[in-house]
Design an enzyme around this catalytic site. Structure first.
Site, PDB file in Angstrom:
ATOM      1  N   ARG A 284       0.847  -1.202   0.000  1.00  0.00           N
ATOM      2  CA  ARG A 284       0.000   0.000   0.000  1.00  0.00           C
ATOM      3  C   ARG A 284       0.877   1.244   0.000  1.00  0.00           C
ATOM      4  O   ARG A 284       1.838   1.333   0.759  1.00  0.00           O
ATOM      5  CB  ARG A 284      -0.913  -0.014   1.234  1.00  0.00           C
ATOM      6  N   ARG A 299       1.369   1.349  10.320  1.00  0.00           N
ATOM      7  CA  ARG A 299       1.011   1.682   8.936  1.00  0.00           C
ATOM      8  C   ARG A 299       2.276   1.586   8.079  1.00  0.00           C
ATOM      9  O   ARG A 299       3.153   2.437   8.180  1.00  0.00           O
ATOM     10  CB  ARG A 299       0.422   3.085   8.853  1.00  0.00           C
ATOM     11  N   GLU A 373      -7.381  -0.393  14.759  1.00  0.00           N
ATOM     12  CA  GLU A 373      -7.952  -1.381  13.844  1.00  0.00           C
ATOM     13  C   GLU A 373      -6.984  -2.532  13.570  1.00  0.00           C
ATOM     14  O   GLU A 373      -5.819  -2.312  13.249  1.00  0.00           O
ATOM     15  CB  GLU A 373      -8.306  -0.676  12.522  1.00  0.00           C
ATOM     16  N   SER A 376     -10.940  -6.292   9.520  1.00  0.00           N
ATOM     17  CA  SER A 376     -12.084  -5.648   8.903  1.00  0.00           C
ATOM     18  C   SER A 376     -12.789  -6.691   8.071  1.00  0.00           C
ATOM     19  O   SER A 376     -12.142  -7.457   7.361  1.00  0.00           O
ATOM     20  CB  SER A 376     -11.573  -4.513   8.021  1.00  0.00           C
ATOM     21  N   ARG A 419      -0.029  -5.594  12.006  1.00  0.00           N
ATOM     22  CA  ARG A 419      -0.887  -5.046  13.062  1.00  0.00           C
ATOM     23  C   ARG A 419      -1.008  -6.013  14.238  1.00  0.00           C
ATOM     24  O   ARG A 419      -1.065  -5.589  15.398  1.00  0.00           O
ATOM     25  CB  ARG A 419      -2.289  -4.745  12.511  1.00  0.00           C
TER      26      ARG A 419
END
Length: 453
Positions: A284, A299, A373, A376, A419
């Site tokens: 990403r 991130r 988070e 998801s 994460r």
RNA sequence: GGAGGAGUGGCCGAGCGGUCUAAGGCAGCGGACUUGAAAUCCGUCGUGGGGGUGACUCCACCGAGGGUUCGAAUCCCUCCUCCUCCGCCA
């Protein structure tokens, strides 16, 4: 992409949904451009569709006439010899004229269709009635909290953030990552490597137990597939890396490669639900994100993820039941890791385009003193299936096959390793700087605790 | 990387300028026969879109996109995918 018939049958519903989602379709017309911005957006869409349909009708009519002309050629042989040449000449002339006209109309029709679809594909999926409406952080609905955060005060120390913990144990190397690949790239080192693999192994085991077929997927995919799943690989705010001089992109999630697997297929109903799990690297660009929230592994440009994917029937509430199942599996995984978390029902204004409803798991992260988070799961209903042309043949009660319908598609994170590592480092850190390995992972990691060397 | 070959309905497969409205088979569905089932026989059966209240009707689709032609599954070009052989390689 939504069914265009929705626009033709109930454009009001589309407008309401745009308003609920604060979804901007046109650069010059969106939330904030007056109270009727959504209705005006839909008006433009309807006009585009009308234009396309008008052209399509003219084109079909023209083709019909051209077909008649070439069919007429067959009858020419039955005419008297003397009349044949003239009749033939007439038909050739007429055919040529219609063909020219048809060619011109085809170009206009195609352009009108593309213009409509280009806009239509930016219109987001419909929204679940129970999804909280709104676009602010406080509009998300917290469904429940599971697990009790550790009381570090009682233990007599202040927890560090994951980066401090990991660097002290020589588990990550961001400096080398930056030198070799740029900022937000990193090397995992030593026990972190084993933890990373153990997380994948653990998540895949859970997925397999729940009936998912396991895959290691490609890390690259064609743009066409990305678009089918509702990702936009081009544009300045894109999250997607694309490969120069090719139509390939680095995948941001195995959702792309798993969802794309069945593009252009018609399944039999008894093949559903079809459950796939996949490991991939995820890339990403994280354009425009920075700050405390994105420190360290939270991130990054590359991480490894085990993804769950489901293709289900469009009948009844099959996709809602599957959505609950995916969420339950995610919870099972993080309960198994002993990490406190809360479940969030994401508000309408924060849903990605393809999502009809989305639940996030947020892990407690003592280092920042907040939830962050970690997974998801989205129910995308038939939004992705329409573009990817993934259908199934429903069986009528009498057993006969019916016209194909688009499947419903759902995805969910089993474990995003980076994460999960953040959550483990922060929740399992000890006063002496060591990190206890979650019990479930100990057999694969081969130790109970990561200590300073 | 080089040289050949091939991609046709859910699946297999014939067709190689107009007779394609795509043969035939399998699977599915309906029916006959049967106490039931199997076997056999008869019938039916692609996808998407437009128009019409409707019986219905029109258009497109033979891997994708272009081209030639009055007319293309069929001929030409580009691309994609698969197969065979050669080379290279973890």
């Amino acid at each position: 992409m939504l069914d265009i018939k929705l626009l033709r049958d109930d454009s009001q519903a589309i407008a309401q949904n745009l308003a609920d989602r604060h979804a901007r379709v046109y650069a010059d017309l969106g939330p904030g451009d007056g109270p009727d911005w959504a209705a005006r957006t839909v008006e433009r869409l309807v006009a585009l569709d009308r234009r396309y349909l008008d052209l399509l009708q003219r084109q079909d009519e023209c083709r019909r006439a051209a077909n008649e002309t070439s069919a007429g050629m067959k009858a020419v042989g039955k005419l008297e010899k003397a009349a044949q040449a003239a009749a033939r000449e007439l038909l050739i002339e007429e055919g040529r004229r219609l063909r020219e006209l048809e060619k011109q109309l085809a170009v206009e029709t195609e352009a009108a269709l593309q213009e409509r679809d280009e806009v239509w594909s930016r219109v987001p999926n419909l929204t679940h009635p129970d999804t909280p409406r709104g676009a602010r952080d406080e509009d998300h609905r917290e469904l429940r909290r599971v697990g009790v955060p550790r009381d570090f005060a009682a233990e007599g120390f202040v927890p560090g953030d994951h980066l401090a913990v990991a660097e002290a144990l020589d588990l990550v190397d961001f400096a080398s990552g930056a030198k070799v690949a740029g900022q937000k790239f990193y090397y995992l080192k030593n026990e972190a490597v084993l933890l990373d693999l153990a997380l994948q192994h653990y998540a895949l085991g859970v997925a397999r137990r729940h009936g998912f077929t396991l895959h290691v997927t490609p890390d690259l995919a064609r743009e066409e597939i990305l678009r089918g799943l509702g990702f936009n690989p081009r544009g300045e705010s894109t999250q997607i890396y694309s490969i120069a001089d090719s139509d390939l992109c680095l995948v941001g999630t195995a959702e792309i490669t798993l969802g794309g697997m069945l593009a252009d297929t018609i399944l039999e109903e008894d093949q559903l639900p079809l459950l796939l799990a996949g490991v991939s690297h995820c890339f990403r660009t994280e354009a425009g994100s920075a700050g405390q929230e994105s420190r360290g592994l939270y991130r990054v440009h590359q991480f490894t993820k085990v993804e769950l994917f489901a293709f289900v029937s469009a009948e009844d509430d099959a996709s809602e039941l599957m959505h609950a199942k995916l969420l339950a599996i995610e919870e099972e995984i993080f309960q198994g890791l002993g990490i406190p978390y809360r479940v969030i029902d994401i508000a309408s204004g924060d849903l990605g385009g393809p999502a009809y409803r989305k639940f996030d798991l947020e892990a407690w992260m003592p280092g920042r003193g907040a939830y962050g988070e970690i997974t998801s799961t989205s129910n995308c209903t038939d939004y992705q299936a329409r573009r990817l042309k993934i259908r199934y043949r429903p069986l009528a009660p009498d057993g006969s096959k019916q016209k194909p319908r688009h499947v419903h598609m759902l995805n969910g994170t089993a474990v995003a390793c980076s994460r999960a590592l953040v959550a483990i480092f922060e929740n399992y850190q000890q006063a002496d700087g060591s990190v206890v390995v979650p019990e479930r992972l100990q057999p694969v990691v081969g130790m109970e605790r990561i200590r300073r060397r």
